[in-house]
Design a protein around this motif. Structure first.
Motif, PDB file in Angstrom:
ATOM      1  N   ARG A 261      -7.316   1.317  15.033  1.00  0.00           N
ATOM      2  CA  ARG A 261      -7.606   2.656  15.559  1.00  0.00           C
ATOM      3  C   ARG A 261      -6.495   3.648  15.215  1.00  0.00           C
ATOM      4  NH1 ARG A 261      -9.403  -0.736  19.877  1.00  0.00           N
ATOM      5  NH2 ARG A 261      -7.438  -0.462  21.004  1.00  0.00           N
ATOM      6  N   PHE A 262      -5.598   3.242  14.340  1.00  0.00           N
ATOM      7  CA  PHE A 262      -4.453   4.068  13.947  1.00  0.00           C
ATOM      8  C   PHE A 262      -4.939   5.265  13.120  1.00  0.00           C
ATOM      9  CE2 PHE A 262      -0.790   5.251  11.366  1.00  0.00           C
ATOM     10  CZ  PHE A 262       0.278   5.145  12.238  1.00  0.00           C
TER      11      PHE A 262
ATOM     12  N   ALA B 241      -0.024   2.257   5.086  1.00  0.00           N
ATOM     13  CA  ALA B 241      -1.441   1.924   5.306  1.00  0.00           C
ATOM     14  C   ALA B 241      -1.686   0.422   5.315  1.00  0.00           C
ATOM     15  CB  ALA B 241      -2.308   2.589   4.236  1.00  0.00           C
ATOM     16  N   ALA B 242      -0.949  -0.324   4.507  1.00  0.00           N
ATOM     17  CA  ALA B 242      -1.158  -1.773   4.439  1.00  0.00           C
ATOM     18  C   ALA B 242      -0.861  -2.447   5.773  1.00  0.00           C
ATOM     19  CB  ALA B 242      -0.266  -2.367   3.350  1.00  0.00           C
TER      20      ALA B 242
ATOM     21  N   THR C 129      -0.311  10.794   8.172  1.00  0.00           N
ATOM     22  CA  THR C 129       0.604   9.917   7.445  1.00  0.00           C
ATOM     23  C   THR C 129      -0.136   9.001   6.471  1.00  0.00           C
ATOM     24  OG1 THR C 129       2.600   8.573   7.738  1.00  0.00           O
ATOM     25  CG2 THR C 129       0.683   7.897   9.000  1.00  0.00           C
ATOM     26  N   LEU C 130      -1.419   8.746   6.733  1.00  0.00           N
ATOM     27  CA  LEU C 130      -2.193   7.861   5.857  1.00  0.00           C
ATOM     28  C   LEU C 130      -2.633   8.550   4.564  1.00  0.00           C
ATOM     29  CD1 LEU C 130      -4.407   6.097   8.562  1.00  0.00           C
ATOM     30  CD2 LEU C 130      -2.457   5.125   7.326  1.00  0.00           C
TER      31      LEU C 130
ATOM     32  N   HIS D 275       9.894  -1.378   5.706  1.00  0.00           N
ATOM     33  CA  HIS D 275      10.366  -0.038   5.351  1.00  0.00           C
ATOM     34  C   HIS D 275      10.407   0.779   6.634  1.00  0.00           C
ATOM     35  CE1 HIS D 275       6.175   1.390   5.689  1.00  0.00           C
ATOM     36  NE2 HIS D 275       5.838   0.278   5.043  1.00  0.00           N
ATOM     37  N   ALA D 276      10.823   2.043   6.549  1.00  0.00           N
ATOM     38  CA  ALA D 276      10.965   2.867   7.746  1.00  0.00           C
ATOM     39  C   ALA D 276       9.821   3.859   7.882  1.00  0.00           C
ATOM     40  CB  ALA D 276      12.310   3.593   7.720  1.00  0.00           C
ATOM     41  N   GLY D 277       8.596   3.347   7.847  1.00  0.00           N
ATOM     42  CA  GLY D 277       7.426   4.203   8.030  1.00  0.00           C
ATOM     43  C   GLY D 277       7.114   5.073   6.839  1.00  0.00           C
ATOM     44  N   ASP D 278       7.396   4.604   5.645  1.00  0.00           N
ATOM     45  CA  ASP D 278       7.109   5.364   4.427  1.00  0.00           C
ATOM     46  C   ASP D 278       5.599   5.594   4.319  1.00  0.00           C
ATOM     47  OD1 ASP D 278       6.798   6.377   1.841  1.00  0.00           O
ATOM     48  OD2 ASP D 278       8.303   5.042   0.980  1.00  0.00           O
TER      49      ASP D 278
END
Length: 377
Positions: free
Chosen positions: A203-204, A194-195, A229-230, A186-189
């Motif tokens: 470390r994200f 998170a997966a 984003t998480l 996907h495009a960073g949905d």
């Protein structure tokens, strides 16, 4: 050009949707229709030589008057319907040309837009709520980059360099996410990311403890964006929209850094297959060099950036020539030297190389102009 309709059709072919809509709102179509009715009116009947006998003149005038009123009523309804169709297509075309992605695919106040055009635009829409379906540009950025290529070409042909540079800047901001798309699926949905980036050893989005050794190359804004984003998929729509406005492009940049520049990789990268990781790194380095290159830097000399000048077409060509030379040093960047008929030669090939998929210019706005000229006929 002999009629108002010819002028309107020429504006449509020039993608001058705003000017065209304004003229239609001022009655340009009705004026053109009136001219046609005058040409077919009393003078034409007199030239035809059909004069009523004196005894028949009152009845003929009454009949002619009734027929004229009926004809005028029908013409007005036809003109009004045509004007509404053209106005709606113009409003839609201008929204797409302006890259107003948050409202892509939405109904236009000016009138009804054909469903197939709305659906095509919706593929590039940024969802405005966490659970909105379809996911548009969060599912895939490929339709958006095809549209960007079409918009950039149109801006070039219209000599609108400020808008061209702005579109190029948008393309540069999200290019790392386009590179990651085959890996993420996907495009960073935010609802799905998170997966791929969370879990043990990642470390994200993890805050740096005061006084601790810094082992992640992300900047403070990038770390804040990654942390957001998480969790943003669980926030209400206003928080979601604020994230898209302020943080989503920084997440794209952070992911690009993970693949292309990180000196101490965490499990965001080490979980990937060696070949996948190498390919992703190459594509993200190519994306980073484009974003840092001469063409994107022109934005800082334009009103959309931090200055007051607008680059000339010659300056845009020169900047792209320098960028192409630099990009061609990459193994994947040699494709950018391809001679094609695109105004900035090799740009479609560059986007395709970064995406690991064919990215050709869309025809959405061209098709809008075809619908407009058909409605004007």
């Amino acid at each position: 050009m002999e009629t108002a309709r010819d002028v309107l059709a020429a504006l449509a072919r020039r993608y001058a949707f705003g000017d065209l809509e304004a003229l239609v709102a001022e009655g340009a179509l009705a004026a053109d229709g009136s001219a046609a009715r005058v040409a077919d009116g009393p003078a034409a009947r007199a030239a035809d030589g059909s004069a009523a006998r004196p005894a028949d003149r009152p009845a003929a005038r009454a009949a002619d008057g009734s027929a004229a009123r009926v004809a005028d009523g029908r013409s007005a309804r036809v003109a009004d319907g045509r004007a509404a169709r053209v106005a709606a297509l113009c409003a839609f075309g201008q929204r797409v040309l302006d890259l107003d992605a948050e409202d892509f695919g939405m109904p236009e106040e000016a009138g009804e837009v054909p469903r197939d055009l709305l659906d095509r635009a919706r593929a590039s829409r940024m969802p405005q709520a966490p659970r909105e379906r379809p996911r548009g540009a969060l599912a895939s950025l490929r339709p958006a980059y095809r549209l960007l290529l079409e918009v950039i070409a149109i801006r070039w042909h219209r000599r609108d360099m400020a808008a061209l540079v702005s579109a190029v800047h948008i393309a540069g901001e999200y290019l790392p996410m386009l590179a990651w798309e085959p890996v993420l699926g996907h495009a960073g949905d935010p609802a799905l990311i998170a997966a791929a980036v969370g879990g043990e050893g990642s470390r994200f989005g993890v805050p740096v403890e005061p006084g601790s050794t810094r082992v992640c190359d992300h900047t403070r804004p990038e770390r804040a964006a990654c942390e957001r984003t998480l969790r943003v998929a669980k926030e209400p729509p206003p928080g979601w929209r604020a994230y898209l406005d302020r943080h989503h492009s920084q997440v794209a940049s952070a992911l690009g850094d993970c693949a292309a520049r990180c000196r101490t990789p965490c499990t965001v990268m080490t979980r990937l297959d060696v070949l996948v990781r190498a390919d992703l790194g190459d594509r993200c380095r190519l994306a980073a060099d484009f974003t840092d290159g001469a063409l994107v830097k022109l934005r800082h000399a334009a009103p959309v950036g931090h200055g007051f000048g607008v680059p000339s077409p010659e300056e845009v060509q020169a900047a792209w020539a320098r960028a192409r030379k630099s990009l061609s040093r990459h193994p994947l960047g040699k494709a950018v030297l391809a001679d094609d008929d695109y105004p900035l030669p090799g740009l479609p090939a560059l986007f395709s190389a970064v995406a690991a998929a064919d990215i050709a210019p869309d025809t959405l706005l061209h098709d809008v102009t075809k619908r407009i000229t058909s409605a004007l006929a």
